[in-house]
Design a protein around this motif. Structure first.
Motif, PDB file in Angstrom:
ATOM      1  N   HIS A 229       0.787  -1.257  -0.001  1.00 40.44           N
ATOM      2  CA  HIS A 229       0.068  -0.017   0.016  1.00 40.44           C
ATOM      3  C   HIS A 229       0.934   1.215  -0.302  1.00 40.44           C
ATOM      4  N   ASN A 230       2.073   1.060   0.637  1.00 33.30           N
ATOM      5  CA  ASN A 230       2.972   2.231   0.713  1.00 33.30           C
ATOM      6  C   ASN A 230       4.062   2.261  -0.335  1.00 33.30           C
ATOM      7  N   GLU A 231       3.861   1.232  -1.469  1.00 38.63           N
ATOM      8  CA  GLU A 231       4.635   1.264  -2.644  1.00 38.63           C
ATOM      9  C   GLU A 231       5.959   1.040  -2.389  1.00 38.63           C
ATOM     10  N   VAL A 232       6.302   0.039  -1.166  1.00 41.52           N
ATOM     11  CA  VAL A 232       7.546  -0.125  -1.034  1.00 41.52           C
ATOM     12  C   VAL A 232       7.984  -1.677  -1.450  1.00 41.52           C
ATOM     13  N   PRO A 233       8.717  -1.593  -2.627  1.00 37.04           N
ATOM     14  CA  PRO A 233       9.122  -2.974  -3.108  1.00 37.04           C
ATOM     15  C   PRO A 233       9.609  -3.950  -1.996  1.00 37.04           C
ATOM     16  N   ALA A 234       8.934  -5.318  -2.165  1.00 37.44           N
ATOM     17  CA  ALA A 234       9.411  -6.031  -0.916  1.00 37.44           C
ATOM     18  C   ALA A 234       9.634  -7.520  -1.547  1.00 37.44           C
ATOM     19  N   ILE A 235      10.527  -8.360  -0.792  1.00 33.46           N
ATOM     20  CA  ILE A 235      10.807  -9.664  -1.273  1.00 33.46           C
ATOM     21  C   ILE A 235      10.535 -10.438   0.448  1.00 33.46           C
ATOM     22  N   VAL A 236      10.277 -11.825   0.426  1.00 32.08           N
ATOM     23  CA  VAL A 236      10.443 -12.615   1.144  1.00 32.08           C
ATOM     24  C   VAL A 236      12.175 -13.090   1.355  1.00 32.08           C
ATOM     25  N   VAL A 237      12.786 -13.165   2.390  1.00 30.23           N
ATOM     26  CA  VAL A 237      14.109 -13.597   2.466  1.00 30.23           C
ATOM     27  C   VAL A 237      14.176 -15.082   1.958  1.00 30.23           C
ATOM     28  N   LYS A 326       2.200   6.623   3.486  1.00 29.67           N
ATOM     29  CA  LYS A 326       0.663   7.019   3.386  1.00 29.67           C
ATOM     30  C   LYS A 326       0.004   7.067   4.748  1.00 29.67           C
ATOM     31  N   THR A 327      -0.852   8.077   5.142  1.00 30.60           N
ATOM     32  CA  THR A 327      -1.849   8.342   6.074  1.00 30.60           C
ATOM     33  C   THR A 327      -3.246   8.149   5.794  1.00 30.60           C
ATOM     34  N   ASP A 328      -3.524   7.644   4.369  1.00 30.54           N
ATOM     35  CA  ASP A 328      -5.067   7.485   4.003  1.00 30.54           C
ATOM     36  C   ASP A 328      -5.739   6.607   4.655  1.00 30.54           C
ATOM     37  N   PHE A 329      -5.676   6.568   5.855  1.00 31.08           N
ATOM     38  CA  PHE A 329      -6.525   5.499   7.043  1.00 31.08           C
ATOM     39  C   PHE A 329      -8.042   5.740   6.644  1.00 31.08           C
ATOM     40  N   SER A 330      -8.864   4.720   6.418  1.00 32.39           N
ATOM     41  CA  SER A 330     -10.182   4.885   6.224  1.00 32.39           C
ATOM     42  C   SER A 330     -11.252   4.573   7.196  1.00 32.39           C
ATOM     43  N   LYS A 331     -10.510   3.643   8.150  1.00 31.62           N
ATOM     44  CA  LYS A 331     -11.416   3.094   9.348  1.00 31.62           C
ATOM     45  C   LYS A 331     -10.551   3.420  10.844  1.00 31.62           C
ATOM     46  N   PRO A 332     -11.643   4.064  11.463  1.00 31.13           N
ATOM     47  CA  PRO A 332     -11.007   4.235  12.950  1.00 31.13           C
ATOM     48  C   PRO A 332     -10.954   2.926  13.702  1.00 31.13           C
ATOM     49  N   LEU A 333     -10.076   3.025  14.729  1.00 32.74           N
ATOM     50  CA  LEU A 333      -9.729   1.630  15.445  1.00 32.74           C
ATOM     51  C   LEU A 333     -10.659   1.744  16.770  1.00 32.74           C
ATOM     52  N   THR A 439      -2.005  -6.057  11.875  1.00 29.58           N
ATOM     53  CA  THR A 439      -3.388  -6.273  11.590  1.00 29.58           C
ATOM     54  C   THR A 439      -4.166  -5.034  11.671  1.00 29.58           C
ATOM     55  N   LEU A 440      -4.086  -4.364  12.656  1.00 27.09           N
ATOM     56  CA  LEU A 440      -4.928  -3.199  12.929  1.00 27.09           C
ATOM     57  C   LEU A 440      -4.399  -2.061  11.920  1.00 27.09           C
ATOM     58  N   ILE A 441      -3.165  -1.864  11.651  1.00 24.53           N
ATOM     59  CA  ILE A 441      -3.059  -0.997  10.395  1.00 24.53           C
ATOM     60  C   ILE A 441      -3.565  -1.231   9.022  1.00 24.53           C
ATOM     61  N   ARG A 442      -3.399  -2.780   8.827  1.00 25.91           N
ATOM     62  CA  ARG A 442      -3.866  -3.028   7.749  1.00 25.91           C
ATOM     63  C   ARG A 442      -5.491  -3.073   7.732  1.00 25.91           C
ATOM     64  N   MET A 443      -6.187  -3.043   8.535  1.00 26.22           N
ATOM     65  CA  MET A 443      -7.549  -2.808   8.825  1.00 26.22           C
ATOM     66  C   MET A 443      -7.677  -1.215   8.499  1.00 26.22           C
ATOM     67  N   ALA A 444      -7.232  -0.381   9.223  1.00 31.27           N
ATOM     68  CA  ALA A 444      -7.321   0.980   9.196  1.00 31.27           C
ATOM     69  C   ALA A 444      -7.153   1.500   7.797  1.00 31.27           C
ATOM     70  N   TYR A 445      -6.219   0.936   7.164  1.00 25.64           N
ATOM     71  CA  TYR A 445      -6.047   1.451   5.826  1.00 25.64           C
ATOM     72  C   TYR A 445      -7.191   0.888   4.966  1.00 25.64           C
ATOM     73  N   GLY A 446      -7.933  -0.010   5.347  1.00 23.19           N
ATOM     74  CA  GLY A 446      -9.080  -0.591   4.413  1.00 23.19           C
ATOM     75  C   GLY A 446      -8.827  -1.564   3.467  1.00 23.19           C
TER      76      GLY A 446
END
Length: 447
Positions: A229-237, A326-333, A439-446
């Motif tokens: 969501h934050n457009e950070v390229p990622a891999i798994v070790v 990004k701080t485009d959170f759409s769901k309050p916790l 998980t909470l931050i993923r939820m907050a991002y929607g």
């Protein structure tokens, strides 16, 4: 000569001299234990941290002389067994840690004692089994086996048998195993352009950890979703073994070395390629940030990994400072009762998880900064379960005090322990139950 009382200087840590023959000399160990324990006896500031210190002080107070010389040497092992290496005495209480000339490092003295005990062959099969997290996870997560293991762990009769046979307390709630392991189901997105910042690299390699891989892969998936969501390229070790923390706490330092030799070359290559390395388990992050560098202080690859290692929320805050979060959170916790695990506090990076949670509009964070009393394997053992729940009582009460919507801890095992303590105490566990901060931050991002 007068020695100053206490110290106002920042604590430092000396390397662990575990390759020296003197390290395993029992008489020299007892000599150092007597020196340090005598200082602790005269101070007693750490009496409320865990049960190691009350055990020590009771041995002294109930001894023949009321001093340390009235305690039988063999009884000092009781103090060692009560220590689960949380590091809180070193980090928050002791005024005599280096650079103070008294040079008190209680946790690493306990580590030395556990290593001596392991070398003597006095470690139980139960403890060796519980600390073999990778081997047990591989077996328990086999599709057919996983159903049986999870059923056994939830059945009262078999839990009584388990307690009798291997000494795992029948009341301790154990994590489920998942056949859909994180490493085999992860879909990291590396397609984004790399945007390096002043504070953190712009690409991430995720070190899965045994717990995320075998027990709660959803936490790892949530981390990948947040990064994408934050457009950070990622891999798994590409290849990993256990970080070594369970074996360190057992005192099995030779196995720690073997695990280091499996992990460090892979991780060092990533570090040198400019990746930030993230793990979602604080103890694993700490292993690479602190314990391995203290065991192998001359290894440049260990140093490279140390400098590249981030807690996920530490990384997110660094990205925010660089202007990329990004701080485009759409769901309050709502109300989140958030517990900071000991091995996160030891990393000395501030309350980064709380900072990120508080970025979410409509979210109030009740932060509890105190040891929950579980520790990776210590709190599941029959002889320590009751003590682990006793240590956690204050945390359970503080977490429930605000009638939270969610209960959360960066340490998923501590979170389960806290939820169990709140439930057993008849406290409000929150309408949303236990959720990892990722998980909470993923939820907050929607997402």
């Amino acid at each position: 000569m007068t020695v100053r009382e206490g110290s106002l200087e920042a604590p430092t840590r000396h390397p662990v001299d575990w390759l020296s023959p003197d390290f395993y000399d029992q008489e020299k160990l007892f000599g150092e234990m007597h020196r340090v324990f005598d200082i602790c006896h005269g101070c007693r500031r750490c009496v409320n941290l865990c049960t190691s210190f009350p055990t020590l002080f009771d041995l002294i107070d109930e001894g023949k002389t009321g001093e340390l010389d009235g305690v039988e040497k063999q009884d000092l092992w009781k103090v060692v067994d009560k220590c689960y290496l949380c590091d809180m005495c070193y980090m928050t209480k002791c005024p005599y840690v280096p650079p103070h000339p008294w040079n008190v490092d209680f946790p690493h003295l306990m580590l030395r004692a556990k290593a001596v005990k392991f070398k003597k062959g006095e470690t139980t099969f139960r403890d060796k089994l519980l600390t073999s997290t990778d081997a047990v996870g591989k077996l328990a997560s086999i599709p057919v086996v996983v159903q049986m293991v999870n059923a056994v762990n939830k059945t009262a009769v078999t839990r009584r048998v388990m307690e009798f046979v291997i000494g795992v307390h029948h009341k301790r709630e154990l994590p489920e195993y998942s056949s859909a392991k994180f490493r085999s189901t992860a879909r990291p997105d590396s397609s984004f352009p790399v945007r390096d910042g002043k504070n953190a690299p712009g690409k991430v390699a995720v070190f899965s950890t045994c717990y995320i891989n075998y027990n709660e892969p959803g936490i790892g998936h949530d981390l990948l979703k947040i990064l994408a969501h934050n457009e950070v390229p990622a891999i798994v070790v590409e290849k990993e073994a256990c970080c070594g923390m369970p074996k360190l706490e057992l005192g099995d330092l030779d196995t720690v070395k073997k695990l280091k030799e499996a992990n460090i070359p892979v991780l060092a290559k990533l570090a040198k390629e400019g990746y930030a390395i993230l793990t979602a388990v604080p103890s694993c992050t700490l292993m690479f940030k602190q314990e391995l560098p203290l065991m192998f202080p001359e290894d440049p690859d260990v140093k490279a990994v140390q400098e590249a290692m981030f807690d996920p929320f530490e990384y997110l805050i660094m990205r925010k400072r660089d202007g990329f979060l990004k701080t485009d959170f759409s769901k309050p916790l709502g109300k989140v009762s958030y517990h900071i695990p000991c091995h996160l506090r030891v990393q000395n990076m501030g309350q980064k998880t709380r900072e990120v949670l508080e970025l979410v509009p409509g979210t109030q964070v009740n932060t509890v900064e105190r040891c929950s009393g579980h520790d990776g394997t210590w709190g599941v053992k029959t002889e320590y379960f009751d003590e682990s729940m006793k240590i956690g009582r204050a945390v359970f009460r503080q977490m429930a005090s605000v009638e939270p919507d969610y209960v959360s801890s960066d340490c998923a095992i501590a979170g389960r322990h806290i939820k169990q303590g709140m439930r057993d105490g008849g406290m409000d566990q929150g309408r949303g139950g236990k959720q990892h901060p990722l998980t909470l931050i993923r939820m907050a991002y929607g997402l």
